[in-house]
Design an enzyme around this catalytic site. Sequence first.
Site, PDB file in Angstrom:
ATOM      1  N   HIS A   9      15.710  47.598  91.886  1.00  0.00           N
ATOM      2  CA  HIS A   9      16.074  46.187  91.996  1.00  0.00           C
ATOM      3  C   HIS A   9      15.318  45.420  93.079  1.00  0.00           C
ATOM      4  O   HIS A   9      14.786  46.009  94.023  1.00  0.00           O
ATOM      5  CB  HIS A   9      17.572  46.082  92.248  1.00  0.00           C
ATOM      6  CG  HIS A   9      18.400  46.728  91.189  1.00  0.00           C
ATOM      7  ND1 HIS A   9      18.343  46.346  89.865  1.00  0.00           N
ATOM      8  CD2 HIS A   9      19.286  47.758  91.248  1.00  0.00           C
ATOM      9  CE1 HIS A   9      19.176  47.092  89.164  1.00  0.00           C
ATOM     10  NE2 HIS A   9      19.747  47.955  89.973  1.00  0.00           N
ATOM     11  N   HIS A 162      23.690  46.068  83.175  1.00  0.00           N
ATOM     12  CA  HIS A 162      23.986  46.457  84.549  1.00  0.00           C
ATOM     13  C   HIS A 162      25.415  46.075  84.895  1.00  0.00           C
ATOM     14  O   HIS A 162      25.930  45.067  84.414  1.00  0.00           O
ATOM     15  CB  HIS A 162      23.003  45.762  85.506  1.00  0.00           C
ATOM     16  CG  HIS A 162      23.059  46.294  86.896  1.00  0.00           C
ATOM     17  ND1 HIS A 162      23.988  45.869  87.823  1.00  0.00           N
ATOM     18  CD2 HIS A 162      22.305  47.241  87.512  1.00  0.00           C
ATOM     19  CE1 HIS A 162      23.802  46.516  88.952  1.00  0.00           C
ATOM     20  NE2 HIS A 162      22.794  47.358  88.800  1.00  0.00           N
ATOM     21  N   ASP A 285      18.088  53.656  91.246  1.00  0.00           N
ATOM     22  CA  ASP A 285      18.953  52.540  91.657  1.00  0.00           C
ATOM     23  C   ASP A 285      18.560  52.029  93.040  1.00  0.00           C
ATOM     24  O   ASP A 285      19.406  51.737  93.880  1.00  0.00           O
ATOM     25  CB  ASP A 285      20.423  52.948  91.621  1.00  0.00           C
ATOM     26  CG  ASP A 285      21.376  51.746  91.537  1.00  0.00           C
ATOM     27  OD1 ASP A 285      20.884  50.616  91.393  1.00  0.00           O
ATOM     28  OD2 ASP A 285      22.594  51.953  91.639  1.00  0.00           O
TER      29      ASP A 285
END
Length: 324
Positions: A9, A162, A285
């Site tokens: 991310h 998500h 992640d």
Amino acid sequence: MKLIGIEEHFLTPDVAQAWHAVALEARDPSVAYHQGAIGARLADLADDRLALMDETGLDTQVLSLTTPALHDLGPTSVGLAQRINDALAEAVARHPTRFQAFATLPVSQPEAAARELERCVRELGFKGTMLCGRVGAHSLDAPFFAPIWDRAEALGAPVLIHPRTPPVAVREACYAGFNPTLDAVLATAGLGWHYEAGLQFVRLVLSGLFDRLPRLQVILGHWGELVLFYAERLAVLDRFSGLDHPVAHYLRENLYVTASGMFWPEYLARAARVVGTDRLLFSTDYPYQYRAGREARRFLETCGLEGAALAGFAHANWERLCPA
């Protein structure tokens, strides 16, 4: 062996400012997670991120705007999404072997979102998109979102669902009563995020979306957001759903599953049993689950897969799903 992480991310200052402008932190406690060292790592798309990728053993990150993305923003999110995607394309161009990208979409404006998804895939070379669950009162199976799903299938672009924070009423009913901090963590990273994301996928199945769009591919993180661990129980729905196939069919034909930094071989084995090894994808992640010491590479070496199944998990399944 090449190792690609597909749920990694980032966050830009203008998105953080847009969240603040609508006082999102008052409704979504996860906004507070994007500060300090985590915030600094989210903002960096250059040398520091690359160094941490090297340290954990990851060759390539597929970049996505962190939750709750643009879901709580209105028409102004159209221009914001375009600017984010253009900047992300520049980052990928600077490091083409290290970065790939998921499109950021103005999800509250589905027609514009579909157009932006097409621009990102066809013109910018992005691999698909990431959605963060509900938009206001709409779950992702609402007819409101049909333009996005239709365009994703037409483009062959996978959609990562998500987690996002459950609605206030759900948090108060199910996750409150301890203390504000513990309540917030229980409702988000502790458990609530994952029930929320898994339920979004189950609702997509029950809505008949995959009967209407059989080539559409969805990705769930965290080893399937709890859904795979109740696959046998979900079969109860087959008697009442009116779908073309049993729920198990959609788990094996329309779902890919990724690790999201949860490096437990037992979870991998369960996921492989339900969806097959050809539908397992790697991810760390980043930066939420980041841990030093080549842990990503170590899990690849000790996860229990071998040969083609191991190569598929590391990179080949993703490359087959999203060919260059």
